[in-house]
Scaffold this motif. Structure first.
Motif, mmCIF file in Angstrom:
data_model
loop_
_atom_site.group_PDB
_atom_site.id
_atom_site.type_symbol
_atom_site.label_atom_id
_atom_site.label_comp_id
_atom_site.label_asym_id
_atom_site.label_seq_id
_atom_site.Cartn_x
_atom_site.Cartn_y
_atom_site.Cartn_z
ATOM 1 N N PHE A 108 35.288 -22.507 -1.346
ATOM 2 C CA PHE A 108 35.113 -21.300 -0.542
ATOM 3 C C PHE A 108 36.339 -20.398 -0.745
ATOM 4 C CE2 PHE A 108 32.654 -24.571 1.656
ATOM 5 C CZ PHE A 108 31.418 -23.938 1.776
ATOM 6 N N ILE A 109 36.141 -19.272 -1.385
ATOM 7 C CA ILE A 109 37.247 -18.388 -1.762
ATOM 8 C C ILE A 109 37.060 -17.015 -1.124
ATOM 9 C CG2 ILE A 109 38.451 -17.288 -3.684
ATOM 10 C CD1 ILE A 109 37.557 -19.624 -5.435
ATOM 11 N N ALA A 110 38.134 -16.511 -0.519
ATOM 12 C CA ALA A 110 38.113 -15.184 0.107
ATOM 13 C C ALA A 110 39.070 -14.266 -0.638
ATOM 14 C CB ALA A 110 38.511 -15.283 1.574
ATOM 15 N N GLN A 112 40.657 -10.259 -0.580
ATOM 16 C CA GLN A 112 40.781 -9.118 0.322
ATOM 17 C C GLN A 112 41.609 -8.012 -0.289
ATOM 18 O OE1 GLN A 112 42.797 -9.786 4.043
ATOM 19 N NE2 GLN A 112 41.919 -7.968 4.976
ATOM 20 N N THR A 133 33.753 -14.517 -0.890
ATOM 21 C CA THR A 133 33.570 -13.403 0.040
ATOM 22 C C THR A 133 34.661 -12.368 -0.214
ATOM 23 O OG1 THR A 133 32.683 -14.900 1.729
ATOM 24 C CG2 THR A 133 33.383 -12.713 2.455
ATOM 25 N N TYR A 135 36.585 -9.144 1.240
ATOM 26 C CA TYR A 135 36.887 -8.380 2.444
ATOM 27 C C TYR A 135 37.598 -7.091 2.053
ATOM 28 C CZ TYR A 135 35.903 -12.722 4.963
ATOM 29 O OH TYR A 135 35.306 -13.851 5.461
ATOM 30 N N PHE A 144 44.021 -17.512 10.019
ATOM 31 C CA PHE A 144 43.596 -18.623 9.183
ATOM 32 C C PHE A 144 43.741 -19.919 9.971
ATOM 33 C CE2 PHE A 144 45.424 -15.306 6.528
ATOM 34 C CZ PHE A 144 44.402 -15.064 5.622
ATOM 35 N N ILE A 153 38.865 -19.194 7.731
ATOM 36 C CA ILE A 153 39.316 -17.818 7.890
ATOM 37 C C ILE A 153 38.651 -17.243 9.129
ATOM 38 C CG2 ILE A 153 37.519 -16.901 6.344
ATOM 39 C CD1 ILE A 153 39.648 -14.896 5.345
ATOM 40 N N CYS A 162 37.190 -21.634 4.265
ATOM 41 C CA CYS A 162 38.026 -20.946 3.282
ATOM 42 C C CYS A 162 39.019 -21.949 2.700
ATOM 43 C CB CYS A 162 38.772 -19.778 3.933
ATOM 44 S SG CYS A 162 39.893 -18.906 2.816
ATOM 45 N N ASP A 163 38.888 -22.222 1.407
ATOM 46 C CA ASP A 163 39.811 -23.133 0.728
ATOM 47 C C ASP A 163 40.929 -22.380 0.013
ATOM 48 O OD1 ASP A 163 38.097 -25.347 1.371
ATOM 49 O OD2 ASP A 163 36.784 -24.696 -0.265
ATOM 50 N N TYR A 165 42.571 -18.159 -0.262
ATOM 51 C CA TYR A 165 42.539 -16.745 0.120
ATOM 52 C C TYR A 165 43.504 -15.984 -0.779
ATOM 53 C CZ TYR A 165 43.990 -12.566 2.720
ATOM 54 O OH TYR A 165 44.328 -11.284 3.086
#
Length: 215
Positions: A108-110, A112, A133, A135, A144, A153, A162-163, A165
């Motif tokens: 799970f990667i965010a 931004q 995702t 942002y 976090f 997150i 979220c693994d 960010y």
């Protein structure tokens, strides 16, 4: 960036030096992986630090244009110091990000920030089967969760897995060398310039987000 993906940091530095040499043959001096430490406007000298050298070097100038002023940063929210919460503001950041995305645990990667590179990263990571995702605004992230490693997150819509960010948010934190130009530095870390872009120091100009026109 794509070309460098499979290279070590030493290999990248070697290639940078080759590019510098090519330009030097055309009477163009380029210094990559280099930061400015000090500006001496009286003697018109800039002190530079190369990434692979311990000793700084000095470079003389007739006209100096300073065109940097903002750096990548993680929003000031709870959990910002957890491992896996990082920026993409340097080559070292990218290499760390590359190594982390090789792990099967980074699912799970965010991402931004209004960074065009992130659009390409989203596509590539999703093709690899990751949940990504993107942002936009800095205010979208409230914090976090996790102990040592980030595992969630927090947003206004709730907490999501979220693994990893990656922030492309900008800050106006003054660059290290600006303390040597005290008469020009503004409260938000820019440089005061006149209508021609020149600072109060003769021969020193500022451009881009660093330039703050005098009112």
């Amino acid at each position: 960036m794509k070309k460098c993906t499979g290279w070590s940091l030493d290999k990248i530095r070697e290639e940078y030096q080759k590019e510098e040499e090519k330009l030097r043959l055309g009477n163009i001096s380029l210094r990559l992986l280099t930061k400015a430490l000090l500006v001496d406007p009286e003697n018109r000298v800039v002190t530079l630090q190369r990434a692979w050298k311990e000793t700084p070097e000095q470079l003389s100038y007739d006209l100096l244009i300073l065109a940097t002023g903002r750096s990548e940063r993680v929003p000031d929210v709870p959990g910002r110091n957890l491992f896996g919460v990082q920026t993409l503001g340097s080559l070292e950041d990218f290499l760390l990000f590359r190594e982390m995305t090789k792990s099967r645990f980074a699912h799970f990667i965010a991402l931004q920030g209004e960074n065009p590179v992130f659009l390409s990263l989203c596509r590539v990571l999703r093709e690899q089967g990751r949940e990504v995702t993107l942002y936009g605004q800095e205010g979208d992230i409230l914090g976090f969760t996790g102990d040592v490693f980030v595992d969630g997150i927090r947003t206004r819509q709730g907490i999501f897995p979220c693994d990893l960010y990656l922030s492309g948010c900008k800050s106006t934190k003054p660059q290290e060398y600006l303390h040597s130009l005290p008469q020009a530095v503004t409260a938000d870390g820019g440089l005061t310039v006149d209508a021609e872009g020149e600072t109060p120091y003769a021969g020193v100009f500022a451009a881009g987000s660093l330039a703050c026109p005098a009112t």
